[in-house]
Write a protein that holds these residues in place. Structure first.
Motif, short mmCIF file in Angstrom:
data_model
loop_
_atom_site.label_atom_id
_atom_site.label_comp_id
_atom_site.label_asym_id
_atom_site.label_seq_id
_atom_site.Cartn_x
_atom_site.Cartn_y
_atom_site.Cartn_z
N SER A 25 0.84 -1.20 0.00
CA SER A 25 0.00 0.00 0.00
C SER A 25 0.87 1.25 0.00
N LYS A 26 0.46 2.23 -0.76
CA LYS A 26 1.21 3.50 -0.80
C LYS A 26 1.16 4.23 0.54
N SER A 27 0.13 3.91 1.29
CA SER A 27 -0.03 4.59 2.59
C SER A 27 0.22 3.62 3.74
#
Length: 981
Positions: free
Chosen positions: A297-299
């Protein structure tokens, strides 16, 4: 919880006993440069520690080759070794093996930049001697995380299992990921710790509480994870786990899922976060009711932060609706939780309490004792949820009270409330009086069981101390030193001080203090010299009282003026005279202020406590079977001014409370018991800035107290028809203050309490003590409360004397006394000032004051001391009991003699501020009663001498050779030689 003392203190000082203090960094110059960038590693770590509010940053020693590394390890205490892959002269893994063989307890960490090639290289090496491998990702956070992870590992068993510190279990075998996760988790934990430090009451407590932060435990395989979970699950906040890691020496794709299922079976509410690079695991996580984090996940890191804050009890506690999951309330600290309990919806409270959410949140904030109480609760244990809430509310209140005992809190506008017992404003000294009060607060905390009585509570009044740095700021910002140190009158100095301004911040603090206090407020002095061990300065400075009955701004103005009045009293004439006598420099004196809630109850327009008193652990005038070491107590109805200024009070030994001399006969009781008492006038307009600190006090008849109901415990009545005194005030007759119900019938364990306190005080101070106290017996629906107001040392005089006084013939002396205070010989006094017996009238005593003051001033100008002789109590503010002088008006006297005359005899002045100052200044002090025993006073000899000064009341004579004064205070004997023999 029945009382504040039920809580066991968390021993924060015993946490984190094992620390990393020295780190050996082995790296090439280039790797060191990568770590440092353009600064020093030690400086980076120091800055990182400071930013996170951490103490004790470690020392770094950096070497570039194996040879230097081995030399350092052999010659210096090293707690941790961090090695980069590039080590001159030896493979780092071989070096690690060599060090481990000789020093198996030193943890070794390999720190390496992250790349695929590095990962391959590591997989081919023998890492058995390496404790951890971490990836360097360009941030000094990783160094803090490494150090703290190893410290947590070293301290976990003791801190978690013995003290109750919480922990978070991270299960991850990927070097890359745990190198990312750990710095973030630690940063969140440290920031959380900064917030829960607000529960602490001062800087020392904040530092201690930081040690109670949750520990992070890292497991890198299934066996480690299960072992750590089972060992610490009672103190586990939550688990963050990978899905695929080693089980039984093989990679297992469902290891994390099995761990989650085991944990959830034990505790369905335990927060658990699965994280995986396989997005399909999200469905599995949902089915077993655990959280999920996708590693790609990018976050990723933001989602991890959210999980920690919401599910691991970090950040504010958010109360939610159990159906909609919408926020219905939020609290940041224990005080807010207490305030919100009866406001939050019942469904939300039940939902969170049943799942232990609140107890976990409290534990994450290092509030272990109260968390344990709440965790053990069940709503079913009570009649209703309302009863549960009330119990929790009371528990929080008692816990907060217990945390305030023995602590000087830093005054915090946001958190100050009724439960903060003792707080300080400013960073300077709190002064002698406040120091004594703080000492008493500590004694109460540590000796709560010893001082416990079923029918009497003991505490100190709610107190705030303004430290001496505020006084210095006030003096300097208003340019007051010039007028203060001048010869201006007290009134001129006071006026100048009152016109000046307190530091702006002081008003913010005072406004908050006033908003919390319901009772009147006493503004008392607490100077640096006051109540010190060798010169107590008792009663030299002023104490004012403000009724606190108007709106905040009006009361604020009155308190501000009263503070300025106390500041000004440092420079009043009497204070300067005392400074000269004690050889102190007035410019060195600094004033603290004690703001204290006045003890007592309001009756119409007056306010006073039921009892005020002064207790001393040494009795200079014992009457058999009393002994000197049994102590002495003076008690009175109303405010303590009655005692400390020498008014009539009841005197008894705490060991023999039923043997009060004043109550030994009907005649004595009627004649020698209290007729008036002091109360604070609650009319707000009666307070005015004045040199007289008693300007708004009322002197009232005992009959007024009878109407107020205050004599219920203290009173008796004189039945005139039968010439008998009857205990209690239920019958017709003249009311008397005898304390009969308390001293004779044990309605209150006052004597026992005082005996214990005096023993404790003397033991802790290693010398005799004097304690001021007040008792409120009229609290509606509650036990009486005994309030400690002050403690000070009594200066004992132990100079040896030559010839024994008892061998002297009294008739051949000028004065002979069997009631003497002091020890030693005075042989340089030629002057005697005395009140003449012939024509004496008590009505004239107030007129004698200016005459004596003038003689005193004349002799002081010549540095001449003298003997002062007169009837009754010197220094009594009741002119019918003695000459009402202030100490400054007789400050040149080296020996003071109190005489008895026909129809005029009073007890010695023990318990007064005046008396305390005489003893501390080593002034000899005699009582002569010519109508009893062998006491002797040859006044006719003095009358025959030529006068230096004489009027109708006073005579001053001077002998050509010094009089010889001998005092043996241990035996209570003294003599003044007759110069004709």
């Amino acid at each position: 919880m029945d009382s504040a003392s039920s809580f066991t203190d968390t021993q924060f000082n015993k946490l984190m006993q094992k620390r990393i203090q020295s780190v050996l960094l082995i790296s090439s110059s280039y790797d060191a440069f990568l770590l440092e960038e353009d600064g020093r590693i030690e400086e980076q770590i120091f800055n990182e520690y400071v930013s996170l509010n951490l103490r004790y940053p470690p020392r770094f020693i950096q070497v570039t080759n194996a040879e230097d590394a081995l030399r350092i390890v052999q010659n210096e205490p090293i707690d941790l070794i961090i090695s980069m892959l590039s080590v001159g002269g030896m493979n780092p893994f071989c070096l690690a093996k060599q060090i481990k063989n000789d020093y198996p307890d030193i943890p070794i960490v390999v720190l390496t930049p992250f790349s695929r090639e590095v990962s391959i290289k590591l997989s081919q090496e023998d890492t058995s001697a390496i404790d951890y491998v971490f990836c360097w990702l360009g941030n000094a956070d990783i160094l803090v995380a490494i150090i703290k992870l190893i410290e947590d590992e070293m301290n976990a068993a003791h801190d978690i299992l013995t003290v109750g510190v919480q922990c978070i279990l991270l299960v991850e075998d990927s070097i890359r990921y745990y190198s990312s996760y750990l710095p973030i988790i630690y940063r969140i934990v440290f920031n959380q710790s900064k917030k829960f430090m607000s529960e602490a009451l001062n800087e020392h407590q904040k530092m201690m509480r930081m040690r109670g932060r949750p520990k992070i435990l890292l497991a890198r395989n299934y066996t480690e994870a299960v072992h750590l979970y089972k060992k610490y699950r009672a103190n586990l906040l939550g688990v963050i786990s990978d899905v695929t890691f080693t089980k039984n020496n093989e990679k297992y794709n469902h290891a994390g899922i099995e761990l989650a299922e085991m944990v959830k079976k034990d505790d369905p509410y335990m927060p658990f976060l699965l994280q995986s690079s396989d997005i399909s695991v999200a469905e599995v996580a949902k089915s077993i009711r655990v959280g999920f984090l996708h590693k790609y996940s990018k976050s990723l890191l933001q989602e991890l932060k959210q999980f920690l804050k919401i599910y691991l009890a970090f950040g504010d506690f958010i109360f939610t609706d159990p159906v909609t999951q919408c926020e219905v309330g939020r609290v940041s600290n224990l005080k807010q939780l207490q305030e919100q309990l009866f406001v939050l919806p019942d469904d939300s409270l039940r939902y969170h309490f049943q799942r232990d959410h609140v107890s976990k949140w409290l534990k994450a904030r290092a509030l272990f004792a109260i968390s344990d109480v709440i965790k053990s609760l069940s709503v079913d244990d009570f009649e209703s949820l309302e009863a549960t809430k009330q119990f929790i509310y009371d528990t929080i209140v008692n816990f907060r009270i217990s945390k305030n005992r023995g602590v000087i809190a830093t005054f915090d506008i946001k958190n100050y409330d009724r439960l903060v017992k003792f707080a300080r404003i400013g960073e300077g000294s709190i002064g002698g009086k406040a120091r004594g009060l703080a000492f008493l607060n500590t004694v109460l905390s540590k000796k709560a069981d010893y001082l416990y009585f079923d029918n009497l509570d003991i505490t100190i009044p709610r107190t705030v101390v303004i430290a001496t740095d505020v006084f210095e700021q006030f003096m300097e910002s208003n340019n007051l030193y010039q007028i203060a140190l001048s010869d201006k009158s007290d009134e001129e100095i006071l006026d100048c001080f009152v016109q000046s301004k307190l530091p702006p911040k002081a008003h913010l603090y005072l406004r908050k203090f006033i908003s919390v206090i319901d009772n009147p407020i006493a503004i008392r002095s607490s100077s640096v010299l006051e109540d010190s061990h060798y010169q107590p300065f008792a009663g030299i400075y002023s104490t004012y009282m403000v009724s606190n009955t108007d709106e905040v701004e009006v009361v604020l103005k009155q308190i501000s003026d009263a503070i300025k009045c106390v500041y000004a009293s440092v420079y009043f004439k009497s204070s300067k005279a005392y400074m000269r006598a004690t050889m102190n420099i007035i410019d060195e004196e600094k004033m603290g202020i004690v703001l204290q809630e006045v003890v007592g109850q309001q009756h119409n327009n007056r306010f006073y406590p039921t009892i005020s008193g002064v207790a001393r652990s040494i009795n200079f005038y014992p009457i058999a079977p009393e002994k000197t070491e049994d102590g002495i107590v003076n008690v009175a109805l109303g405010l303590g001014k009655q005692i400390v200024e020498g008014g009539t009070s009841l005197r008894f030994s705490p060991k023999y409370p039923k043997k009060a001399l004043q109550l030994s006969s009907t005649e004595f009781t009627i004649k020698d018991t209290q007729k008036e008492f002091f109360a604070l006038d609650m009319d707000n307009t009666t307070f005015k800035p004045s040199v007289n600190d008693g300007i708004n006090l009322q002197r009232l008849s005992i009959r007024t107290a009878l109407k107020d109901g205050s004599l219920k415990w203290l009173g008796s009545v004189f039945d005139h028809q039968n010439n008998i005194i009857r205990d209690g005030v239920g019958r017709e007759g003249i009311p008397l203050v005898t304390f009969a119900n308390i001293l004779k019938h044990d309605a209150l364990p006052l004597a026992s309490m005082l005996q214990r306190l005096l023993e404790l005080g003397q033991d802790k101070m290693n010398q005799p003590v004097e304690i001021e106290f007040a008792v409120d017996l009229q609290i509606p629906n509650a036990k009486p409360i005994f309030y400690l107001l002050q403690i000070r040392p009594i200066v004992e005089l132990e100079e040896a004397i030559g010839e024994e006084v008892e061998s002297l013939d009294p008739a051949k002396q000028l004065i002979y006394s069997t009631s003497a205070l002091g020890n030693g010989v005075i042989n340089d006094i030629c002057d005697v000032v005395f009140v003449k017996t012939n024509g004496f009238s008590a009505a004239n005593m107030i007129n004698m004051v200016p005459v004596i003051e003038k003689i005193n001033s004349t002799l002081l100008e010549k540095d001449t001391n003298y003997i002062l002789i007169g009837p009754g109590r010197w220094g009594s503010q009741d002119p019918w009991l003695g000459v009402p002088v202030k100490w400054a008006q007789i400050s040149g006297a080296r020996l003071i003699v109190e005489t008895a005359m026909d129809g005029f005899s009073v007890d010695p002045s023990q318990g007064t501020h005046f008396f305390q100052n005489l003893t501390s200044l080593r002034v000899g002090y005699l009582t002569v009663n010519r109508f009893a025993g062998s006491d002797y006073y040859n006044e006719s000899l003095l009358l025959q001498q030529p006068a230096v000064y004489e009027d109708e009341w006073i005579k001053h004579v001077r002998f050509s050779k010094p009089l010889l004064v001998k005092i043996n205070g241990k035996k209570g004997l003294a003599s003044v030689s007759n110069p004709l023999f």
